[in-house]
Design an enzyme around this catalytic site. Structure first.
Site, PDB file in Angstrom:
ATOM      1  N   GLU A  81     123.745 -32.519  56.807  1.00  0.00           N
ATOM      2  CA  GLU A  81     124.611 -32.745  55.618  1.00  0.00           C
ATOM      3  C   GLU A  81     125.105 -31.435  55.004  1.00  0.00           C
ATOM      4  O   GLU A  81     126.215 -31.437  54.464  1.00  0.00           O
ATOM      5  CB  GLU A  81     123.841 -33.575  54.572  1.00  0.00           C
ATOM      6  CG  GLU A  81     123.599 -35.003  54.986  1.00  0.00           C
ATOM      7  CD  GLU A  81     122.602 -35.139  56.149  1.00  0.00           C
ATOM      8  OE1 GLU A  81     121.682 -34.311  56.234  1.00  0.00           O
ATOM      9  OE2 GLU A  81     122.780 -36.065  56.951  1.00  0.00           O
TER      10      GLU A  81
ATOM     11  N   ASP B  47     118.549 -43.034  57.299  1.00  0.00           N
ATOM     12  CA  ASP B  47     117.228 -43.601  57.022  1.00  0.00           C
ATOM     13  C   ASP B  47     117.289 -44.913  56.242  1.00  0.00           C
ATOM     14  O   ASP B  47     117.102 -44.946  55.021  1.00  0.00           O
ATOM     15  CB  ASP B  47     116.391 -42.566  56.264  1.00  0.00           C
ATOM     16  CG  ASP B  47     116.146 -41.335  57.107  1.00  0.00           C
ATOM     17  OD1 ASP B  47     116.421 -41.385  58.325  1.00  0.00           O
ATOM     18  OD2 ASP B  47     115.689 -40.324  56.552  1.00  0.00           O
TER      19      ASP B  47
ATOM     20  N   ASP C 100     120.598 -33.968  63.597  1.00  0.00           N
ATOM     21  CA  ASP C 100     120.122 -34.572  62.340  1.00  0.00           C
ATOM     22  C   ASP C 100     120.177 -33.534  61.213  1.00  0.00           C
ATOM     23  O   ASP C 100     120.432 -32.356  61.463  1.00  0.00           O
ATOM     24  CB  ASP C 100     118.684 -35.068  62.572  1.00  0.00           C
ATOM     25  CG  ASP C 100     118.177 -35.891  61.401  1.00  0.00           C
ATOM     26  OD1 ASP C 100     119.003 -36.460  60.669  1.00  0.00           O
ATOM     27  OD2 ASP C 100     116.943 -35.962  61.224  1.00  0.00           O
TER      28      ASP C 100
HETATM   29  C1  GLC Z   1     115.348 -37.705  59.207  1.00  0.00           C
HETATM   30  C2  GLC Z   1     116.119 -38.581  60.182  1.00  0.00           C
HETATM   31  C3  GLC Z   1     115.147 -39.468  60.936  1.00  0.00           C
HETATM   32  C4  GLC Z   1     114.117 -38.610  61.649  1.00  0.00           C
HETATM   33  C5  GLC Z   1     113.408 -37.722  60.650  1.00  0.00           C
HETATM   34  C6  GLC Z   1     112.471 -36.730  61.320  1.00  0.00           C
HETATM   35  O1  GLC Z   1     114.781 -38.467  58.222  1.00  0.00           O
HETATM   36  O2  GLC Z   1     117.094 -39.336  59.532  1.00  0.00           O
HETATM   37  O3  GLC Z   1     115.832 -40.283  61.846  1.00  0.00           O
HETATM   38  O4  GLC Z   1     113.196 -39.409  62.289  1.00  0.00           O
HETATM   39  O5  GLC Z   1     114.356 -36.978  59.890  1.00  0.00           O
HETATM   40  O6  GLC Z   1     113.146 -35.909  62.177  1.00  0.00           O
END
Ligand code: GLC
Length: 715
Positions: free
Chosen positions: A373, A443, A370
């Protein structure tokens, strides 16, 4: 306007490269097929009066450039101050980029598809998008210019002709899809060159496959990965046990549970917070015994923290990004954080090994990458942040859109080395990233609008070669409702990657969160999903092998039918299932358009003539699944997790048309293998043709290198 020298190269009859100066593609290496062009089959390349290129195929102009100068669509000369005071923003109307590729839109009805994960409709004409991976958790909609992925591929339909364009540069670029001038599609970039691939073909499927031949092959995941994933930011140990227990108690299918950031110690990657998830190892082991794999989140940014081993070890090899030669620090979850230089092999090796050890130590099955980017809480990384890669210095402006790809590649290598298929998921991506990982679209929120968007979004990702893609079912941000959760699961039930995930502090949305009725419906649909696993798995194989989208817009299979070109709320799951779910609040029925042919309602067996609209009743516990008359579909029964070793019987569904006594048969070539190793790359798999005749399933083994014994039972 004077046009510089422009070159046209044929990769083959259907792939051309048009350029003034080539982009340096070394960072994402395209898989250019061997050059092979039969002169007679070559489309005719011509020049317009201004020197730009036009292409004729079979006597028809299918593609034409159009010169675009820097004053194209001049800015409005208006004083915006008053609007800014109220918080309005002005979009970037600059047209003065170094590179300006113009393509004529030949007709008013031309459609433009592609560009990956944008929260938009299938047809994106009239909008403008920017390829610059971003991390913005506010409410995405169709005018959002950048999301998490930069997939510079578009496909244009004019009348009966189709072409595709890929812009092979990782630098920021803008796609004006007829926003400023309805007759021109423009690609702008300051740092990318005048250079693009053009894909030609007779159908959209030809175009998509030609593109895939360049950027693929994509990942082929485990069979298990296609099961159901349950997630939440952030399960404690006890909560995770509760989820797994409830699923087990009631035979509610489950294959993975995800642990979000709080399992870590102070958000330090590759650590475990013993208070939050005590006995994590034991937990992972217990879950595994019950058929449930654990997937843990890993963010790229490393906490800048003296004494923390990951920080110290990578620092020792000078493996973090720098600015003017000094370690570059921004902020992510752990506070001050630094960014690994995945563009260097020794850094990748470090993270590959630590990932392997971490997974082994606890018994973790997969990694969810995650914030790649890369996200940064203290403003964007400056363009000149340095990633001193192996061969040359790479600056952030070039690295940015590839950062998620290099992280995913690192993670996936830790699986491949052990002859395991990667169980890796990413948020950020570039066009070529699906080679390494599955993906989700970030998200979203618990909104009907985002439920509706999930379909064109994942269909478009599939057109762009990202087959194993999905969204957070139920919505990530905001509170879901009972009806929204049910309809969302129904609508996304065939999504290649199926995960329910929600944010910290939002209403819980596990299957039982809204009482009995929801639970029963949820169960009915998860079981349906599991029945279809042999079919979906084979679709994934066909996608991987031939570039055929598994979750596709109707126009892919019915390109001659004008009606289907903008249908956003119906999906072709393979070439024989049409799914038309309810995606609107309060609806108990919906209009379903069925293309040519005969269609059988999967639940009732009722037959429909195609080429028409129908109003079909769909009360809260139902969705519209229509199967092409005569089609064969392989199913499995009674499984609550996916273990290919335990699947010994395939149930054959035959979509019998009552009017032809069920004689018509559209066979299906089932793909089978061990479901988890990379042996398929060496040809160790089975292809089993399934037909129905004389009231029974008939099998022909077209390939038998894995040699799985399976019983076939006609339903
Ligand atoms: C980001 C991710 C989400 C995750 C959050 C906390 O917003 O896109 O899926 O739950 O971070 O890690």
């Amino acid at each position: 306007m004077k046009i510089k020298e422009r070159y046209v190269e044929f990769v083959n009859e259907n792939i051309l490269r048009i350029y003034e100066k080539k982009n340096d593609t070394s960072l994402f290496g395209l898989n250019e097929p061997e050059r092979n062009v039969t002169v007679e089959k070559r489309p005719a390349v011509g020049r317009n009066a201004d020197g730009s290129i036009c292409i004729r195929r079979n006597g028809v102009t299918v593609f034409s450039e159009k010169a675009v100068d820097k004053d194209h669509a001049p800015e409005e000369k208006v004083n915006f101050d008053i609007a800014f005071k109220e918080g309005h923003k002005k979009s970037d109307n600059r047209r003065s980029y170094k590179t300006r590729i113009g393509i004529a839109l030949l007709g008013e009805e031309d459609k433009i598809y592609g560009l990956g994960d944008k929260a938009a409709f299938l047809n994106r004409r009239g909008y403008e998008y920017v390829s610059k991976n971003s991390d913005d958790p506010t409410q995405h909609n169709e005018t959002y210019r950048s999301l998490y992925k930069s997939v510079n591929f578009i496909m244009v339909n004019h009348d009966r002709t189709w072409y595709g364009v890929f812009y092979p540069s990782s630098y920021e670029c803008t796609f004006d899809l007829g926003k400023h001038d309805p007759d021109i599609l423009c690609i702008y970039s300051d740092k990318g060159e005048y250079d693009y691939y053009l894909f030609l073909g007779d159908s959209p499927l030809d175009i998509v496959r030609a593109y895939y031949s360049l950027v693929g092959p994509g990942i082929f995941t485990t069979m298990k990965f296609m099961g159901y994933h349950q997630s939440r930011w952030s399960y404690t140990d006890a909560e995770a046990h509760e989820v797994v227990r409830r699923h087990a108690e009631e035979d509610l299918p489950l294959d993975f549970i995800h642990f979000d950031i709080d399992y870590m110690d102070g958000y330090r990657v590759y650590t475990v917070n013993e208070n939050y998830v005590p006995e994590f190892k034991k937990t992972c082991e217990e879950f595994k015994k019950q058929g449930v794999g654990v997937i843990t989140i890993i963010d790229p940014a490393v906490k800048k923290d003296k004494g923390y081993s990951v920080y110290e070890e990578v620092k020792k090899i000078r493996g973090f990004a720098t600015l003017k030669g000094k370690e570059y620090v921004n902020e992510v979850w752990p506070g001050d954080a630094v960014y690994p230089d995945y563009f260097r092999k020794d850094v990748r090796d470090y993270f590959k090994n630590i990932t392997k050890k971490f997974m082994e130590k606890y018994g973790i099955t997969g990694i969810w990458g995650d914030m790649n980017e890369p996200a940064s809480f203290k403003g964007p990384l400056p363009e000149d942040v340095e990633f001193p890669g192996d061969e040359r210095m790479i600056l952030h402006d070039e690295a940015h859109n590839l950062y998620g790809e290099y992280m995913s590649r690192t993670l996936s290598e830790s699986f491949r080395e052990e002859n395991k298929r990667p169980t890796v998921i990413t948020r950020a991506a570039f066009a070529t990233t699906a080679r390494y990982t599955a993906s989700w679209n970030g998200d979203n929120q618990s909104l009907w609008d985002h439920l509706r968007t999930s379909l064109p979004q994942v269909m478009t990702m599939n057109l762009c070669g990202f087959f194993m893609n999905g969204v957070d079912v139920g919505g990530f941000g905001n509170d879901t409702t009972k009806e929204l959760l049910i309809r969302w699961l129904e609508a996304d039930i065939f999504m290649p990657y199926l995960r329910n995930h929600s944010a910290l502090g939002t209403k819980r949305q596990e299957p039982w969160s809204f009482g009995c009725e929801t639970y029963e419906i949820y169960k009915k649909f998860l079981r349906l999903r599991y029945e279809f696993i042999p079919y979906l798995y084979t679709l994934q194989w066909q996608a991987y092998k031939y570039g055929t989208p598994m979750f596709a817009p109707l126009f892919l299979y019915y390109p001659g039918d004008e009606r289907v070109k903008e249908i956003n709320d119906e999906v072709m799951v393979g070439d024989r299932i049409l799914h038309a779910p309810v995606v609107d609040q309060g609806e108990k029925r919906r209009v379903v358009y069925l293309p040519e042919g005969r269609w059988i309602d999967y639940f009732t067996g009722k037959a429909y003539d195609g080429g028409r609209d129908y109003i079909v009743d769909m009360p809260i516990d139902s969705t519209g699944i229509f199967v092409k008359a005569g089609a064969v579909i392989p199913l499995m029964k009674g499984k609550t997790y996916v273990d290919p070793k335990e699947i010994n019987e395939i149930f054959v569904y035959h979509a019998k048309d009552p009017e032809d006594r069920g004689d018509i048969c559209l066979p299906f070539d089932l793909h089978w293998d061990d479901g988890e190793s990379l042996d398929y790359e060496k040809g160790v798999y089975d292809t089993i043709r399934i037909k129905v005749g004389n009231g029974k399933a008939e099998i022909e083994r077209l390939k038998n290198d894995f040699g799985k014994e399976l019983r076939f039972t006609l339903l």
